[in-house]
Design a protein around this motif. Structure first.
Motif, PDB file in Angstrom:
ATOM      1  N   LEU A  11       0.421  -1.582   0.145  1.00 43.62           N
ATOM      2  CA  LEU A  11      -0.181   0.096   0.026  1.00 43.62           C
ATOM      3  C   LEU A  11       0.550   1.290  -0.438  1.00 43.62           C
ATOM      4  O   LEU A  11       0.160   2.221  -0.438  1.00 43.62           O
ATOM      5  N   CYS A  12       2.086   1.014   0.640  1.00 44.41           N
ATOM      6  CA  CYS A  12       2.644   3.062   0.427  1.00 44.41           C
ATOM      7  C   CYS A  12       4.469   2.147   0.330  1.00 44.41           C
ATOM      8  O   CYS A  12       4.811   2.590   1.279  1.00 44.41           O
ATOM      9  N   PRO A  13       4.701   1.213  -1.139  1.00 50.41           N
ATOM     10  CA  PRO A  13       5.755   0.854  -0.737  1.00 50.41           C
ATOM     11  C   PRO A  13       6.940   2.443  -1.260  1.00 50.41           C
ATOM     12  O   PRO A  13       8.383   2.500  -0.487  1.00 50.41           O
ATOM     13  N   GLU A  17       2.186   9.850   2.853  1.00 44.39           N
ATOM     14  CA  GLU A  17       1.545  11.357   3.316  1.00 44.39           C
ATOM     15  C   GLU A  17       1.542  11.521   4.688  1.00 44.39           C
ATOM     16  O   GLU A  17       1.422  11.141   5.632  1.00 44.39           O
ATOM     17  N   PHE A  18       2.592  12.834   5.092  1.00 41.19           N
ATOM     18  CA  PHE A  18       2.881  13.636   5.988  1.00 41.19           C
ATOM     19  C   PHE A  18       0.992  15.091   6.254  1.00 41.19           C
ATOM     20  O   PHE A  18       0.883  15.339   5.711  1.00 41.19           O
ATOM     21  N   LYS A  19       0.727  15.045   7.137  1.00 39.09           N
ATOM     22  CA  LYS A  19      -0.070  15.527   7.532  1.00 39.09           C
ATOM     23  C   LYS A  19      -0.250  16.872   8.639  1.00 39.09           C
ATOM     24  O   LYS A  19       0.198  16.101   9.628  1.00 39.09           O
ATOM     25  N   LEU A 138       2.041  14.865  11.003  1.00 37.46           N
ATOM     26  CA  LEU A 138       2.533  13.591  11.319  1.00 37.46           C
ATOM     27  C   LEU A 138       2.368  12.999  10.003  1.00 37.46           C
ATOM     28  O   LEU A 138       1.332  12.273   9.493  1.00 37.46           O
ATOM     29  N   PRO A 139       3.421  11.305   9.832  1.00 38.04           N
ATOM     30  CA  PRO A 139       2.725  10.249   9.119  1.00 38.04           C
ATOM     31  C   PRO A 139       1.280  10.012   9.622  1.00 38.04           C
ATOM     32  O   PRO A 139       0.947   9.552  10.428  1.00 38.04           O
ATOM     33  N   VAL A 140       0.976   9.940   7.670  1.00 44.81           N
ATOM     34  CA  VAL A 140      -0.494   8.402   8.120  1.00 44.81           C
ATOM     35  C   VAL A 140      -0.644   7.870   6.720  1.00 44.81           C
ATOM     36  O   VAL A 140      -0.694   7.735   5.946  1.00 44.81           O
ATOM     37  N   PRO A 141      -0.261   6.668   7.429  1.00 50.65           N
ATOM     38  CA  PRO A 141      -0.200   5.389   6.488  1.00 50.65           C
ATOM     39  C   PRO A 141      -1.401   5.186   5.992  1.00 50.65           C
ATOM     40  O   PRO A 141      -2.881   5.650   6.658  1.00 50.65           O
ATOM     41  N   PRO A 142      -1.660   4.702   4.864  1.00 46.54           N
ATOM     42  CA  PRO A 142      -3.249   3.799   4.804  1.00 46.54           C
ATOM     43  C   PRO A 142      -3.969   3.416   5.803  1.00 46.54           C
ATOM     44  O   PRO A 142      -3.205   3.273   6.929  1.00 46.54           O
ATOM     45  N   THR A 394       7.436   4.828  13.119  1.00 42.71           N
ATOM     46  CA  THR A 394       8.190   5.466  11.667  1.00 42.71           C
ATOM     47  C   THR A 394       8.594   5.905  10.188  1.00 42.71           C
ATOM     48  O   THR A 394       9.185   4.350   9.873  1.00 42.71           O
ATOM     49  N   PHE A 395       8.122   6.488   9.196  1.00 43.65           N
ATOM     50  CA  PHE A 395       7.863   6.307   8.105  1.00 43.65           C
ATOM     51  C   PHE A 395       8.506   7.341   6.965  1.00 43.65           C
ATOM     52  O   PHE A 395       8.604   7.992   7.794  1.00 43.65           O
ATOM     53  N   LYS A 396       9.061   7.004   6.044  1.00 43.03           N
ATOM     54  CA  LYS A 396       9.550   8.046   5.078  1.00 43.03           C
ATOM     55  C   LYS A 396       8.230   8.707   3.976  1.00 43.03           C
ATOM     56  O   LYS A 396       7.402   8.272   4.273  1.00 43.03           O
ATOM     57  N   GLU A 397       8.520   9.985   4.430  1.00 45.88           N
ATOM     58  CA  GLU A 397       7.486  10.402   3.544  1.00 45.88           C
ATOM     59  C   GLU A 397       7.900  10.494   1.692  1.00 45.88           C
ATOM     60  O   GLU A 397       8.435  10.479   0.981  1.00 45.88           O
ATOM     61  N   LEU A 398       6.853  10.770   1.340  1.00 41.08           N
ATOM     62  CA  LEU A 398       6.098  10.236   0.059  1.00 41.08           C
ATOM     63  C   LEU A 398       6.252  11.937  -0.498  1.00 41.08           C
ATOM     64  O   LEU A 398       6.076  12.484  -0.096  1.00 41.08           O
ATOM     65  N   LYS A 399       7.408  10.997  -1.775  1.00 42.86           N
ATOM     66  CA  LYS A 399       8.002  12.680  -1.938  1.00 42.86           C
ATOM     67  C   LYS A 399       6.546  12.442  -3.528  1.00 42.86           C
ATOM     68  O   LYS A 399       6.092  11.869  -3.847  1.00 42.86           O
ATOM     69  N   LYS A 400       6.171  14.079  -3.494  1.00 41.40           N
ATOM     70  CA  LYS A 400       5.736  14.525  -4.845  1.00 41.40           C
ATOM     71  C   LYS A 400       5.896  14.786  -5.989  1.00 41.40           C
ATOM     72  O   LYS A 400       6.650  15.442  -5.141  1.00 41.40           O
TER      73      LYS A 400
END
Length: 400
Positions: A11-13, A17-19, A138-142, A394-400
């Motif tokens: 789902l988020c390889p 997203e950080f919100k 804050l990190p918001v995974p699926p 801990t997640f890496k931020e998704l680059k848009k």
């Protein structure tokens, strides 16, 4: 591969997203109930969250469902509750939206130290800067990933709590055993009656240096490392684990020579809520080379008695009862050196004192040493849980 790893890969390889926190919550209205008012209300079934550690139960509720509570003064104390509840007037409360509420709670707990260090402002009791707080990213995974993290952490929290409860119960039993053993050793010896003033060669304090005016001229507190560290009873009580230390110059150190902590001693807080507490202090316990005792405490030394033995005696019920009689309840609780010197001690010979201390120190290590025994095990379990929680969140931020 675990289920969580499979979900992340699927789902988020590439990151998540950080919100802003403000996008993940709806604020609840400010409460009109203070903690004192809550204490006077009839006891009920609904938890009432305060700005401190206490949680009352009252007969009214303000919110229902998932809610998070963060105290607005002092330091962040974050709580989560799913159900009918209420909160005090110095608590920020909000309802999670667009996110799993328990997941949001765990993320905020991970950020607790950051919130304390970066988001509280002001002098005295600091207040949270709401703009900084609600704009925090804050990190918001699926949602599926959030739910799996919550499931794992809930199970781990339960197991960790059960183990900590078992260790705490064991520690409590050992401490009761220690108290019994200590009282037996202290009481089953031949003693002589002696006053506190006769038993102790040095009984002094910070204000013995001179008048308050002279002290103010000669002693200025410094917030960065300097010639010497000023040791407060709160530093000793916290086992020197907090870093907000106070320092003094060489001039101030020399002015406060009476309370130089270069030899073992006993510290007795004599002003405020800590009256009656007893701290044994050895220079090896201190992290700074030169140290002086701060205000609101009395320093005690003895050349004729084992100072460690005296520290045990000062903690006994008999001595504490005497001490309570000289503590003034009017205004700020306190006692003075003159009255302290009149208190009665029953002491054996120095040889017996040394023998008792040797026996007690061996047992004391198991019960009370933070670096060994059960307390260290409890602390290790807590750190293990925090490490595991932080790693999961801990997640890496998704680059848009």
């Amino acid at each position: 591969m675990s289920k969580l790893e499979e979900l992340i890969n699927k789902l988020c390889p590439n990151g998540v997203e950080f919100k802003k926190l403000s996008e993940l919550m709806t604020p609840n209205p400010k409460s009109k109930i203070g903690a004192k008012k809550a204490e006077q209300m009839l006891k009920g079934e609904y938890p009432f969250y305060t700005s401190g550690k206490s949680v009352y139960y009252i007969n009214e509720h303000m919110v229902d469902g998932e809610n998070i509570f963060v105290n607005d003064g002092g330091q962040a104390d974050i709580k989560y509750y799913d159900g009918k509840s209420s909160y005090a007037d110095h608590v920020i409360s909000f309802r999670p939206i667009n996110v799993n509420g328990k997941y949001l709670y765990y993320v905020l707990m991970k950020k607790k130290e950051y919130i304390n260090e970066k988001m509280f402002r002001g002098s005295g009791i600091k207040n949270i800067n709401k703009n900084d707080f609600f704009n925090m990213l804050l990190p918001v995974p699926p949602l599926e990933v959030q739910c799996e993290i919550v499931r794992i952490l809930d199970n781990f929290t339960l197991l960790s709590a059960e183990l900590s409860a078992e260790l705490s119960a064991e520690l409590s039993a050992r401490q009761k055993q220690y108290e019994y053993y200590c009282n037996k050793l202290l009481n089953n010896v031949e003693t002589k009656e002696i006053t506190f003033g006769e038993a102790c060669d040095v009984i002094t304090d910070y204000v013995a240096a001179g008048s308050f005016g002279d002290i103010a001229k000669n002693v200025q507190y410094i917030n960065i490392p300097d010639y010497a560290q000023l040791i407060r009873t709160v530093d000793i009580k916290n086992n020197f684990q907090k870093a907000d230390y106070i320092y003094v110059s060489e001039k101030a150190f020399n002015y406060l020579w009476r309370v130089n902590l270069d030899k073992e001693c006993i510290i007795l807080p004599n002003i405020g809520v800590n009256c009656g507490e007893v701290y044994y202090l050895d220079p090896e316990m201190l992290i700074y080379e030169k140290n002086v005792l701060g205000p609101n405490a009395i320093l005690v030394r003895s050349n004729t008695n084992n100072i460690k033995y005296l520290s045990y005696v000062f903690k006994t019920n008999d001595f504490q009862k005497q001490l309570r009689r000289i503590i003034s309840p009017a205004g700020q609780t306190k006692f003075n050196k003159t009255e302290l010197k009149k208190l009665i001690l029953h002491l054996p010979s120095k040889e017996i004192q040394d023998n008792v201390v040797e026996k007690l120190e061996k047992f004391d290590k198991l019960c009370n040493d933070i670096s060994e025994g059960l307390p260290a095990e409890i602390e290790a379990r807590k750190k293990q849980y925090e490490y595991y929680r932080d790693k999961l969140l801990t997640f890496k931020e998704l680059k848009k």
